[in-house]
Every structure is written in C-alpha cells, then in structure tokens.
Design a protein around this motif. Structure first.
Motif, PDB file in Angstrom:
ATOM      1  N   VAL A   8       5.945  -0.094   1.239  1.00 52.26           N
ATOM      2  CA  VAL A   8       5.554   0.934   0.642  1.00 52.26           C
ATOM      3  C   VAL A   8       6.719   1.358  -0.643  1.00 52.26           C
ATOM      4  O   VAL A   8       7.243   1.885   0.486  1.00 52.26           O
ATOM      5  CB  VAL A   8       4.165   1.734   0.772  1.00 52.26           C
ATOM      6  CG1 VAL A   8       3.291   1.116   1.832  1.00 52.26           C
ATOM      7  CG2 VAL A   8       5.148   2.497   2.460  1.00 52.26           C
ATOM      8  N   ARG A   9       5.721   2.500  -1.585  1.00 54.74           N
ATOM      9  CA  ARG A   9       6.877   2.886  -2.105  1.00 54.74           C
ATOM     10  C   ARG A   9       6.038   4.663  -2.365  1.00 54.74           C
ATOM     11  O   ARG A   9       5.116   4.127  -3.104  1.00 54.74           O
ATOM     12  CB  ARG A   9       7.378   2.331  -3.156  1.00 54.74           C
ATOM     13  CG  ARG A   9       8.313   3.343  -4.019  1.00 54.74           C
ATOM     14  CD  ARG A   9       8.716   2.702  -5.311  1.00 54.74           C
ATOM     15  NE  ARG A   9       7.804   2.563  -6.304  1.00 54.74           N
ATOM     16  CZ  ARG A   9       7.244   3.233  -6.949  1.00 54.74           C
ATOM     17  NH1 ARG A   9       7.379   4.576  -7.320  1.00 54.74           N
ATOM     18  NH2 ARG A   9       6.153   3.218  -7.693  1.00 54.74           N
ATOM     19  N   ARG A  10       6.931   5.530  -2.758  1.00 57.80           N
ATOM     20  CA  ARG A  10       6.404   6.757  -2.995  1.00 57.80           C
ATOM     21  C   ARG A  10       7.504   7.737  -3.252  1.00 57.80           C
ATOM     22  O   ARG A  10       8.207   8.209  -2.991  1.00 57.80           O
ATOM     23  CB  ARG A  10       5.705   7.392  -1.443  1.00 57.80           C
ATOM     24  CG  ARG A  10       4.682   9.156  -1.755  1.00 57.80           C
ATOM     25  CD  ARG A  10       4.302   9.901  -1.162  1.00 57.80           C
ATOM     26  NE  ARG A  10       3.541  10.819  -0.941  1.00 57.80           N
ATOM     27  CZ  ARG A  10       2.661  11.629  -1.329  1.00 57.80           C
ATOM     28  NH1 ARG A  10       2.005   9.930  -1.517  1.00 57.80           N
ATOM     29  NH2 ARG A  10       2.271  12.800  -1.355  1.00 57.80           N
TER      30      ARG A  10
ATOM     31  N   LYS B 219      -2.477   4.260   7.384  1.00 57.56           N
ATOM     32  CA  LYS B 219      -2.452   5.223   6.037  1.00 57.56           C
ATOM     33  C   LYS B 219      -1.878   5.054   5.236  1.00 57.56           C
ATOM     34  O   LYS B 219      -1.359   6.065   4.264  1.00 57.56           O
ATOM     35  CB  LYS B 219      -3.013   6.551   6.035  1.00 57.56           C
ATOM     36  CG  LYS B 219      -4.270   6.909   6.909  1.00 57.56           C
ATOM     37  CD  LYS B 219      -5.559   5.955   6.182  1.00 57.56           C
ATOM     38  CE  LYS B 219      -6.648   7.029   7.045  1.00 57.56           C
ATOM     39  NZ  LYS B 219      -8.164   6.178   6.588  1.00 57.56           N
ATOM     40  N   LEU B 220      -0.653   4.345   5.697  1.00 54.19           N
ATOM     41  CA  LEU B 220       0.515   4.048   4.764  1.00 54.19           C
ATOM     42  C   LEU B 220       0.204   3.450   3.403  1.00 54.19           C
ATOM     43  O   LEU B 220       0.553   4.034   1.758  1.00 54.19           O
ATOM     44  CB  LEU B 220       1.591   3.092   4.829  1.00 54.19           C
ATOM     45  CG  LEU B 220       1.958   3.435   6.257  1.00 54.19           C
ATOM     46  CD1 LEU B 220       2.579   2.837   7.065  1.00 54.19           C
ATOM     47  CD2 LEU B 220       2.848   4.809   5.954  1.00 54.19           C
ATOM     48  N   VAL B 221      -0.849   2.596   3.345  1.00 55.81           N
ATOM     49  CA  VAL B 221      -1.716   2.340   1.911  1.00 55.81           C
ATOM     50  C   VAL B 221      -1.793   3.561   0.768  1.00 55.81           C
ATOM     51  O   VAL B 221      -3.280   3.871  -0.442  1.00 55.81           O
ATOM     52  CB  VAL B 221      -2.846   1.168   1.571  1.00 55.81           C
ATOM     53  CG1 VAL B 221      -2.710   0.322   2.044  1.00 55.81           C
ATOM     54  CG2 VAL B 221      -4.241   2.231   2.440  1.00 55.81           C
TER      55      VAL B 221
ATOM     56  N   PHE C  57       1.470   0.155  -2.536  1.00 54.05           N
ATOM     57  CA  PHE C  57       1.519  -1.389  -1.565  1.00 54.05           C
ATOM     58  C   PHE C  57       1.897  -2.162  -1.937  1.00 54.05           C
ATOM     59  O   PHE C  57       1.858  -2.848  -3.053  1.00 54.05           O
ATOM     60  CB  PHE C  57       0.216  -1.709  -0.355  1.00 54.05           C
ATOM     61  CG  PHE C  57       0.601  -2.643   0.772  1.00 54.05           C
ATOM     62  CD1 PHE C  57       0.440  -2.481   2.057  1.00 54.05           C
ATOM     63  CD2 PHE C  57       0.213  -3.738  -0.064  1.00 54.05           C
ATOM     64  CE1 PHE C  57       1.201  -2.917   2.441  1.00 54.05           C
ATOM     65  CE2 PHE C  57       0.582  -5.158   0.534  1.00 54.05           C
ATOM     66  CZ  PHE C  57       0.823  -4.544   1.935  1.00 54.05           C
ATOM     67  N   THR C  58       3.239  -3.133  -1.691  1.00 54.58           N
ATOM     68  CA  THR C  58       4.331  -4.548  -2.237  1.00 54.58           C
ATOM     69  C   THR C  58       3.795  -5.375  -1.145  1.00 54.58           C
ATOM     70  O   THR C  58       4.635  -4.995   0.152  1.00 54.58           O
ATOM     71  CB  THR C  58       5.493  -3.986  -2.864  1.00 54.58           C
ATOM     72  OG1 THR C  58       5.678  -2.710  -3.686  1.00 54.58           O
ATOM     73  CG2 THR C  58       5.839  -5.229  -3.434  1.00 54.58           C
TER      74      THR C  58
END
Length: 234
Positions: free
Chosen positions: A184-186, A209-211, A216-217
């Motif tokens: 995941v990227r933020r 809750k990472l989505v 999400f990749t």
C-alpha cells in the motif's frame, strides 16, 4: 529496494526472500502502477489473475516463507463489483473495496510528507495494538504483525521524497519480488508486504484497514495492479 527480513519460524520474522521457481523477466517500466481496469482485463491478463486468485502457480514470486494469520476475515464481504454490485469475483479488475469497509475512517487524500509514526498511530486507532516501527536503515522500517506460532508478518515501510517516488518504489518492488507480493502507498510512504494469495492479501489489508490508509497494489504475472478503494490519490 529489498525486503531484508529472515524466514518465518517460531520467534522469527516472516517475509524473507527464499528460493522459488523462477519467473520470466518483468517489464520494468518507469511509469506508475497500472490501475485495475473497470472492465475485465484482456484474456491473458485475466487468465493470469484468475490463476492467482485460485492459487494456481502460473508463475511464482519470491517465496517469503510466511504464514499469514488464520483469523483473517472473509474479504468478499467487504468487496463490490466495479459497478457497485454485490458478490464480485475475487479476480483482479473485477472488484473494488466497498465504502463500508472504511466506515469512520478518514479517507481524504494526503499530500503532506508523512513519517513511520503516522502509520503506527493509524494502526493503533484501528485497534491493531502497539505495532511500533523498527528502523532498519535511515529510510527503511519494519512493521511486525502477529501471525501464528509466535511468528509474525513483517511489512517493510520505505520513506521516500514525495508521492511520485513512493509510487514508483512500490511498483518496482512488487514486480521485482514477483506475483503475490503486494503493498500500500500513502503520500511519500510505500509499504511492501510478503507474498500471499490475492484473497489472503486483501483479507490482511482489510483486517488492519490498510486499504483505508493507502492505495492497494498487487503483483500479477504481467504487471502491478491497483485495486480501487475508498482511499485514492491522483
């Protein structure tokens, strides 16, 4: 970019590269990760994605030696079709994360620079307990999530200059490690997670809750796919 943790065993981290069946070379393009199409992908990509979803070894990514927790939720309860319908196929390009998954979570896009502590605070707020970052290098941190038999799933967080570099970093990382690796990227943070089936990866990302925290990749046989969800960045 590498995942430097050791093989999964009792009292040891999970997520280390180990020997596995080789894959054909990936096309390492300088572009951003490819969004999952709203319609079904082309037949070869669809077949590869279906093989991943069913656990058929069309091409193996690096074996992380990881055993994900056994108490993960059923991800299909939280997913919708691209047209917002129920009961989607758990195949890349044919589902998205439903908004109810991230109820009461702020999913507004973030543009300012973030630190590893931002992820720690988020996880704590979601009831994940105290999962503190462990610094491996100046811009690399480990996040160890409890699994089974006193082992844990180690996620690698990289702190980049800006969102553009974080996007490229995660895209390259999942492809370098091969099918089944995800992340995941933020903003300027990129989190790489060890190899899992698409169902396991989605279930783990939904549980913590990472989505809701980032984009999400997932690495398939031909490219890195973004699964649409409540959190998105341009």
């Amino acid at each position: 970019m590498s995942n430097e943790s050791k093989s999964s065993r009792e009292g040891a981290p999970a997520g280390a590269p180990a020997a596995s069946a080789p894959c054909p070379p990936f096309h390492m393009s300088p572009r951003r990760e490819r969004p999952a199409p709203s319609r079904a992908p082309r037949r070869p990509a669809r077949a590869a994605a279906l093989a991943l979803a069913l656990g058929v070894p069309a091409c193996s990514g690096i074996d992380a030696g990881v055993e994900y927790p056994s108490d993960l939720p059923d991800p299909k309860r939280f997913l919708l079709t691209p047209e917002n319908g129920p009961d989607p196929s758990l195949t890349l390009g044919e589902f998205k994360v439903g908004p109810e998954t991230c109820k009461d979570v702020d999913t507004h896009p973030v543009t300012q620079k973030l630190s590893p502590e931002d992820l720690s605070r988020f996880l704590s707020a979601q009831g994940a307990g105290s999962i503190a970052p462990k610094q491996a290098r100046s811009n690399l941190y480990w996040f160890d999530f409890p699994a089974s038999d006193k082992s844990f799933v180690r996620l690698r967080l990289a702190v980049l200059e800006d969102p553009k570099h974080a996007t490229q970093d995660l895209h390259d990382a999942v492809l370098q490690h091969g099918p089944g690796w995800w992340g995941v990227r933020r903003s300027n943070l990129a989190v790489l997670a060890p190899k899992a089936s698409l169902r396991e990866a989605m279930a783990f990302a939904i549980k913590y809750k990472l989505v809701c925290w980032g984009v999400f990749t997932y690495a398939a046989n031909d490219d890195a796919y973004v699964v649409p969800g409540p959190y998105a960045e341009l």
